[in-house]
Every structure is written in C-alpha cells, then in structure tokens.
Design a protein around this motif. Sequence first.
Motif, PDB file in Angstrom:
ATOM      1  N   GLN A   1       0.839  -1.193   0.000  1.00 10.79           N
ATOM      2  CA  GLN A   1       0.000   0.000   0.000  1.00 10.79           C
ATOM      3  C   GLN A   1       0.873   1.241   0.000  1.00 10.79           C
TER       4      GLN A   1
ATOM      5  N   TYR B   1       0.359   5.292   0.238  1.00 12.40           N
ATOM      6  CA  TYR B   1      -0.572   6.399   0.488  1.00 12.40           C
ATOM      7  C   TYR B   1       0.043   7.686  -0.076  1.00 12.40           C
TER       8      TYR B   1
ATOM      9  N   ARG C   1      -7.192  -1.299   5.143  1.00 13.68           N
ATOM     10  CA  ARG C   1      -6.596  -2.557   4.699  1.00 13.68           C
ATOM     11  C   ARG C   1      -7.168  -2.906   3.324  1.00 13.68           C
TER      12      ARG C   1
ATOM     13  N   SER D   1      -8.138  -4.141  -0.329  1.00 15.44           N
ATOM     14  CA  SER D   1      -7.893  -5.300  -1.179  1.00 15.44           C
ATOM     15  C   SER D   1      -9.146  -5.563  -1.977  1.00 15.44           C
TER      16      SER D   1
ATOM     17  N   VAL E   1      -4.661   6.444  -2.481  1.00 20.07           N
ATOM     18  CA  VAL E   1      -3.961   5.224  -2.093  1.00 20.07           C
ATOM     19  C   VAL E   1      -3.837   4.342  -3.322  1.00 20.07           C
TER      20      VAL E   1
END
Length: 809
Positions: free
Chosen positions: A640, A642, A695, A697, A809
């Motif tokens: 990830q 950001y 989180r 996905s 993100v």
Amino acid sequence: MGTQAPLHVQHKKLDWFYAPCFTAFWIVLYMAVVLQQVNHLPTPLTLQDEFTQPDSFITERAENVLLNLTNLGPRVVGSEANEVEAVTLILDQVFKVQNEMNQDYFDIEVDLQVVSGQYMHTSLYHGVQNILAKLSAKNNTSTNYLLINSHFDSTPKSPGASDDGAMVAVMLEILRVMANSKGPLEHPIVFLFNGAEEDGLLASYGFTTQHKWAKNCKVIINLDAAGSGGREILFQSISESSWLMNYYSKVTHPFANAVLEELFQFGLVPSATDFRNFRDYGGMQGFDMAYIQNGYVYHTEFDSFKVYPKASLQNTGDNVLSLAKSLGNAPEMRNINNYGNMEHFIFFDFLGWFMVHYTMNTNLIVNILVCVAALIAIVISLCWISKRADLSLLAIVAQFMLTTFIQTLSLALGAAFSILISYVMDVIGCSMTWFSNNWLICGLYFCPVFFFLGILPAGFLEYTKKYALPLGLRIQLFLHSHCLILIVLTISLTFLNIRSAFMFMVAVFFYAAALIGNLITQLHNKGSWFAIPVIVSQIVPFLYFSYVAEYLYFIFIPVTGRNGGASNPDLLIALIAVIFAILLSGFLIPLYLLFRRTRSIILCSLGVAILFMILAIRPIGTPYTPKLAPQRYTVQHANQLYHNADGSIRSNESAIYLYQQDRHIDIAEEVIVKFKAAHETSTVCNNEATCQLDRPSIFYTPNSLWLPVNEPPGIPYERPVLTLTAKTIMNTPNTVRYNYTLTGPDHMMFFIEPKTSAKIINWSFDKTILSRKELVFTFVHGKNNDAFEFFIDLECHSNNTNTQSLEIV
C-alpha cells in the motif's frame, strides 16, 4: 355383485422382508436411470466421421484447438498469453475458416476491436480486445443478427480449459461447420471471442456499448462455465424470450431449469456472466449456458485440458450448432419486437430426453386446475370412506384433519431435526464433511426427514389401531394429507409469483392421477392394492426430483467452497435435502406402514443418520481431497502506498492478505504460522468502508486475515507510479484542478478520499458517484499499457488548498 370385507377386520400386513426390496427398487431406479442421465454425454465424433457427417460438429477438431489454447497457460488480461498468443491463435483459426469456406454462399467479415472505457462507475479498462467474425449469406439484407459469445481470458494460475477455452473451441468449430455448409442462413451470426471477462465483464461491455455491430445483435447465446465439462445447462433466459424456447426444445441434448434461473437471480449462486451486459446494455434476448459439473476445479490450476471431458465438446457443439442454424433462419428474427410477451416462463427438461415450457399465465392456470382436481378427488375419496365405514362425513373429515396435523408435525420435525444437525455439525467444527464425500448428505440430512415422516404416523396408527377404519384406508388418509400440504404450498408459491411452484404441482399431479385411478378401479377398497397405482405414479416424479436434486448438488457443493465463511454451508445443503426429501418420499414413506415391524423398519433410517454422523466426525469426513476437491483460500501479497494530492508518498505498508473462501480458514494454518502477527480485519476496522481504506484489497472480507510483513511483493514489471503533472487554480473560488498520470502493471487499484475540509466537484470519472465519501477504482489494461491520465477538481472550504486536502492510495 362382489362382497366387501367387514370394516372391523384389519387387513393383513405384508411381511417385513418386502420392505428392503421396496427400498432397493428405488435405489436401483436412481442409480440405473438418474445417475446415468445426469452424467450422460454423446460419443465424440472424430475427423474420420467428417466424411460421412459433413454438417456435424467434430469434437476432435475442437479438441485440438482447446489443447493449443490451454498450452498457452493462464491467459490473464494484460499478459502476453492473452493479448498476443491467444489472439493470434484464434485469428489464425478464423482466417483458416475464411479461406476454406463455401465462398459461393457465405461471406465472413473479421474485426479486432481494441476498446477502452469505464464500467459500473468504478471499473476502468484500457485496450482490452474482442475478436469478431460475422458470418452472413452473400447479398444478405437482414439487419438483425444472432450473437454467440465466449471469453478466451482466464484467471491467474488457471489454464481455463472449461472456463472458457472449451466454449471458444466450440464456437470455432461451429463457425467452420456453418461456413462450409450450403446454408440457408437468413440472419447474420456474429461470433464474439471476448478477451476480458474474468476482470469484471469488461470486454463484453465494451462490445455492447461501442462496437458497430452491437446495435444489430438481437439474440445472444452466451457460453460460460462454473465447472469442468459435463452437460452445459441453460440456467438463464430473458422474460421476453419465451418464443426462443420453441427452438431450444429441439436441441439434441436439452438441459435446462427455471428453478436454477430463479436461484441465480436470488443471488444464491455467487457468479455473473457476460449475459448480464448483453441483456441490460444491449437489450438482447437469448440464452445463458454454462458447464456446472466438477465445480471444484473452477478458477483453479486443475481446470486443465487433462481434466476436461472431451465428450462435453460434442454435447455443447451439437446443441449450439442446432440453435445457431435454427435461430439464424428464424422468421421471428425478422421483426423480433413482435415476439416479446414481457413475462417470465416455466421451462425444464426431463432427464435430458425432452423439454417442457410454458408461460406464467399458463402456469397459473395449470397449477390451480391441478390443485382443484386433486382437492375434488380427495373430497370424493373422503365421501366414499364415510359411506363405506358407515360413519358421518364430519367424523371422517375430523379424522382427516387429525391425520393432516400428524403429517404436518412429521414434516416440521423432520425439517427441524435436519437443520439442527447442520447447526451442530458447524458448531463442533465439522461442517462441509460432505464436500468430498457427497454420499454423506443422504445419511446426514435426508434420513432424519425420512425417519420423522414415518415414525409419527406409525405411532399414531398403532395408538388408533382399534379405530373403525382398516389400515389401508388410514394410510390413504396420510397420503391425502401430504397431498393437501403440497396443494397449499403450490397455491401459496404460485400467488407469490415463485416459478419453482411447478415442482410441487408436479408432485400433486401424479398423486392425483393415482388417486383418481384408485377411485375408478376401486383398488382403494381392496386392502393393500391401492398402493400399486401410488407406486406406479411415483416413478416419474421420483426420477425427476432426484435428477434435479442431483445437479443442484453438483452446483452448490463446490460453491460452498468459494462462498466465504460468513454463513453455515451445511444449512444450505440441509435445506435442499429437506425440500427434496418431502417431494421424493412424502408419498412413499407412508407405504412402509403396510409392512410388519413398521417401527423397526423406520428406525433403520434413524440408525443410518446416526451412523453417518459418526462417520462425518471421523477422518472420512475430512472435507478436502487434494486435486479433486481442494480447499480454496487466496493469499495476496499487498503493498500500500498512500499519496498526498501532490503525488508524494505519505505511507508505505506491506502485508500478506489471506482471504477466507469457505468455513475452514483454520486449515490454512500452514500459511498463518509463518508470520509473526495475524490480525482479523474485523478487529482493526470499524466497518467495511473504513476497512477497505485501512486494509484495502479487492478480496476484502471481514473474516479475512491481515499479516504484516516488511518485504514488499516482488513484481516482475514496473510498479504503480502516480505522478502529479499539473496543478491549476480554477476560476471557481477555492478550487484547484490536479492532473495525474498513473503508470504500472496491467492490474491496479486506487482509492480517492477528500479530507473533511475539501470536496471533489468534478473529475474524469463517472460524475454520478461524486457524492460518495470514499471511492475505490480498479484499472485494467489489455493490449495497450499507455499512461492513464485523469484530473480531479478539489474545492476547499478555505483558501488553504494544500496537498493534505486529498489522499490517494
């Protein structure tokens, strides 16, 4: 005139050892007919057969195409295998057909569409490919086309033999057969090989909304898979397509059911096909057909050429070739708008031998007439019993109502006990014991229903054995009671517009036929002889209901292995068992009351249930079998990044994301123990929306695991890079336009969230979703991997338009 036996004389029961013979008859019938027909496939034709059957589908030729296609390996959108090798292979086959076709009669126009766009608000695609071949007769003037579709891409790791390589091979062979024939062909046929289905039905949407032929395509035959081979089932049609059933009913190997369509539309089958796009965005009528057998290998590495049964190619080829020829010359296609009746319809096949189909209006009439006829027959029977017993009709009706109460209680207790077992099995951690060993379902969930359907009536008859009515007539009251219950269900479901009501009507119809036969022949007055018409009448519904139950389990057992862990899978399996146990055995279990040692015989079903529960908690009940029925769970190595509004990176985090696909995530222990920390997403996130941001996905589920690691994933190509290319002060007060380019691999996901002091007022994407607080976009590119450019207009509530007002993100 013959004489009648006095009512106070109880008819002699049959010896107990006839009961096993009675049971064996139905088991043999199931194994010899039902299993044979469910698994029946035609003999594949070879190249040698082509000389004697030039207009037939040749499996060997399609098999060679499938072998070459699967040898390319997984064909993921954006990969070399999908965008270059598969496209080249299919085009070579199409051009070969074009060169060898009957050029005196046909023309083939070939087109390679490379399409980009936005789908379902947040799915962005760029450069996905469609291969099209339009077959038409020379000098054809029809503007209404038949469309046949399949997709040549596959999921990661899967060779995609059944899903959907086999259907691609079928279409190429059908194109060859038709192009080498002498016609006729009144309406052109477009063969669409789409290259991006697995990523969200993107290519079919691109065709439907952007291709020049799309507006002419009026009827669709969509070919897909949710298993590996077997017979392809017609599981979806369109409310306006009842006329099409006249053509489908003439195919060589019919396999269809409105029950499955209803279950699919209720969301009980977790899947979607390109059919949705053709229906919703193209306004097309038609059929959605798919393989359902061996769903264990669906979307796995085991969906291979070796596993796929080649006779399935012949089955599908025969059916689709027949449909293509008939619809390509259908007079209804000339003005298709005249053939829409705007209502659903009932359709089903009987053991693959023939089709039955009719409209909902007809269904209403048939259901009501059958139920009324059955009620009249029951009333006549009760009147006859009253006269025969020299008792008042009121007394007989009271006895009938009491019998109906006992039968209803038996059904309720059987259903409740079966469902209770499903709950207990789940609580003790033994759910899905039938996943590999399907036969366990019979003892676990069917036998409890059989037991209660028999034990309560047996006890009631023993308690009332001195009643004035002989045994045969009291058993007939139980049969009448079960019919009355089914009548109530049929009428209730019919008025709720649930098409599956026809299943209960079928049961009522065949018992009513037996009852009327008994009344005419007066066998109901001759001891146990009334059972003969009942047994004979139950053969057809027994074959049909067990046939439907068999393939419903073909579908739903593998589905429980990929449907997530939130719900108890045993509950679904138990509910199916309860419904079909009632349909299959409701008129058969009472006949066991004719045998001596009745309760001992019925207790055997309880003994079987207990034995199967013991087996289920032993090693034999282990759900999974390597390669044959494997467990599924997704392990995703995520990274990830950001970004602030200026493209700078604020945070960088990596983790292993373990997505639970069934009830047993604990069996993935060998993966979990390798990591120092394992967090359930539900414990670190307040709600799903927050969790997707914290989180993120594409595999999000509240019960999945987030396993933090230090190492980012090893990506064999460039990583995603977001670049701020321009920042422009707009004329609107406190508004700034940010222009970005996004480069990276063929599959990317990004999240856009304005901070509390800012608001997005315009952007490159779908403007109807601007009001959402957080937005998640997926981006897929196929042939072209050019930089993706977009802008965001951000309005701040103050003059401070700094980079902290927006997060990407």
